[in-house]
Design a protein around this motif. Structure first.
Motif, PDB file in Angstrom:
ATOM      1  N   SER A 117       0.556  -1.225   0.018  1.00  0.00           N
ATOM      2  CA  SER A 117       0.004   0.045  -0.028  1.00  0.00           C
ATOM      3  C   SER A 117       0.946   1.359  -0.101  1.00  0.00           C
ATOM      4  N   GLN A 118       2.021   0.991   0.524  1.00  0.00           N
ATOM      5  CA  GLN A 118       2.971   2.223   0.552  1.00  0.00           C
ATOM      6  C   GLN A 118       3.480   2.501  -0.872  1.00  0.00           C
ATOM      7  N   LYS A 119       3.936   1.127  -1.418  1.00  0.00           N
ATOM      8  CA  LYS A 119       4.714   1.336  -2.804  1.00  0.00           C
ATOM      9  C   LYS A 119       3.507   1.698  -4.055  1.00  0.00           C
ATOM     10  N   TYR A 120       2.516   1.383  -3.914  1.00  0.00           N
ATOM     11  CA  TYR A 120       1.617   1.449  -4.763  1.00  0.00           C
ATOM     12  C   TYR A 120       0.542   2.668  -4.505  1.00  0.00           C
ATOM     13  N   ASP A 121       0.691   3.279  -3.295  1.00  0.00           N
ATOM     14  CA  ASP A 121      -0.412   4.551  -2.929  1.00  0.00           C
ATOM     15  C   ASP A 121      -1.446   4.069  -2.935  1.00  0.00           C
ATOM     16  N   ILE A 122      -1.999   3.122  -1.762  1.00  0.00           N
ATOM     17  CA  ILE A 122      -3.140   2.710  -1.320  1.00  0.00           C
ATOM     18  C   ILE A 122      -3.554   2.879  -0.101  1.00  0.00           C
ATOM     19  N   PRO A 123      -3.958   4.231  -0.025  1.00  0.00           N
ATOM     20  CA  PRO A 123      -4.070   5.001   1.506  1.00  0.00           C
ATOM     21  C   PRO A 123      -5.399   4.352   2.207  1.00  0.00           C
ATOM     22  N   LEU A 124      -6.469   3.831   1.834  1.00  0.00           N
ATOM     23  CA  LEU A 124      -7.504   3.129   2.611  1.00  0.00           C
ATOM     24  C   LEU A 124      -6.948   2.005   3.353  1.00  0.00           C
ATOM     25  N   PHE A 125      -6.303   1.113   2.643  1.00  0.00           N
ATOM     26  CA  PHE A 125      -5.660  -0.092   3.357  1.00  0.00           C
ATOM     27  C   PHE A 125      -4.515   0.170   4.436  1.00  0.00           C
ATOM     28  N   ARG A 126      -3.825   1.274   3.926  1.00  0.00           N
ATOM     29  CA  ARG A 126      -2.575   1.794   4.764  1.00  0.00           C
ATOM     30  C   ARG A 126      -3.201   2.290   6.041  1.00  0.00           C
ATOM     31  N   LYS A 127      -4.281   3.036   6.073  1.00  0.00           N
ATOM     32  CA  LYS A 127      -4.977   3.680   6.973  1.00  0.00           C
ATOM     33  C   LYS A 127      -5.403   2.619   8.195  1.00  0.00           C
ATOM     34  N   ASP A 128      -6.087   1.923   7.741  1.00  0.00           N
ATOM     35  CA  ASP A 128      -6.442   0.653   8.335  1.00  0.00           C
ATOM     36  C   ASP A 128      -5.596  -0.187   9.097  1.00  0.00           C
ATOM     37  N   CYS A 129      -4.385  -0.472   8.502  1.00  0.00           N
ATOM     38  CA  CYS A 129      -3.370  -1.120   9.326  1.00  0.00           C
ATOM     39  C   CYS A 129      -2.963  -0.218  10.161  1.00  0.00           C
ATOM     40  N   PHE A 130      -2.897   1.104  10.132  1.00  0.00           N
ATOM     41  CA  PHE A 130      -2.331   1.820  11.059  1.00  0.00           C
ATOM     42  C   PHE A 130      -3.299   1.858  12.245  1.00  0.00           C
TER      43      PHE A 130
END
Length: 322
Positions: A117-130
């Motif tokens: 999600s960081q490499k391909y700019d996928i903010p929804l999943f990144r924020k959910d993981c955080f």
């Protein structure tokens, strides 16, 4: 159906290794219009789904295909270098959810989703993981107590060390104190001491030292705060209003003896009051001891980052990414 294509990797001028390409059993959709090849695994997906979540793929699909683009079943094949098929399986399990939102995910799954999600700019999943990481390892005592045994992350003891690396890699610094605390207090196969002595474990020397020093500091901290009631020299127990001084004094000696029987002293600074401690204490001594213990938990919480050589909670939260 086309036979799986073969990817060739030349090792020298005369030797060619043929690596079989396999199709994902779970993420090969008949209506897919793009094939992502990761290592030796191909995923047949839809451009619309990838574009909806990722600006990187959205921009990629706006570009015209090269004239010599590899095709399989009429779909262009995009080879993603540097990724792993396992990480893509983790990401797609969130993109096409079957269980991600219902079952606490593993550390490996969270790590894989975060990397991609960081490499391909996928903010929804990144924020959910955080969000899951911060809820599982919160920065306030109230949030910690509200968990009450619930878990938003499958917290296997053997994955605590990788969690430290994950927190540093993705700048989730505020979760470090509780991860270190979990390493120190877990009883799973005497985890901390096993890890501390295993130099093969991928654990930064500074973090290894923080845990060792933190364990000693936690013992000192609880002796001055939450567990100070067992110190006979302080005179908290028996209480001044104790109606049966000698009986409570003997009960206190039994508590101290039972605590010392383990292979290593236990940490109680963030734990809950243990009912067995009060069994043979009178009401006055029980009330006094429990008040000391519970009043000290907030003090111990406030001191937790410093125990592991970290800044205070507010500064840690300011260091978090997103």
């Amino acid at each position: 159906m086309d036979e799986p294509r073969l990817k060739r990797r030349r090792t020298d001028d005369s030797d060619v290794i043929r690596t079989p390409i396999t199709r994902s059993a779970e993420y090969w959709f008949d209506d897919g219009n793009i094939i992502l090849q990761v290592e030796s695994t191909q995923f047949r997906l839809t451009k619309s789904m990838l574009s909806m979540h990722s600006s990187v793929f959205r921009d990629m699909f706006l570009l015209p295909l090269p004239s010599d683009e590899a095709m399989v079943e009429g779909c262009a094949v995009v080879i993603l270098h540097g990724d792993t098929a396992q990480d893509w399986n983790h990401l797609l399990s969130a993109m096409y959810p079957k269980f991600f939102l219902k079952v606490p995910p593993s550390v490996e799954l969270i790590a894989g989703i975060l990397r991609l999600s960081q490499k391909y700019d996928i903010p929804l999943f990144r924020k959910d993981c955080f969000h899951r990481l911060r809820m599982q390892f919160p920065s306030t005592l109230a949030e910690y107590d509200s968990l009450s045994g619930r878990t938003l992350l499958r917290e296997e003891p053997h994955m605590l060390i990788p969690l430290v690396s994950l927190a540093r890699e993705f700048d989730q610094i505020s979760i470090l104190p509780l991860i270190f605390y979990s390493i120190v207090v877990t009883e799973s196969d005497k985890y901390m001491f096993k890890v501390m002595n295993d130099l093969e474990v991928n654990f930064r020397p500074a973090d290894r030292l923080a845990c060792l020093q933190g364990y000693v500091r936690l013992l000192d901290l609880q002796s001055l705060t939450s567990m100070s009631w067992i110190d006979k020299d302080k005179g908290y127990i028996p209480a001044r209003s104790c109606p049966r001084y000698q009986a409570c004094l003997m009960a206190l000696k039994d508590i101290i003896y039972n605590m010392s029987r383990g292979q290593r002293p236990e940490i109680f600074v963030l734990g809950q009051w243990i009912a067995e401690w009060e069994v043979n204490l009178c009401d006055a001594c029980r009330s006094k001891a429990r008040k000391i213990f519970e009043d000290a938990r907030q003090t111990c919480w406030n001191e937790l980052p410093a125990v592991f050589g970290l800044p205070d909670w507010e500064e840690l939260k300011s260091l978090d990414f997103e």
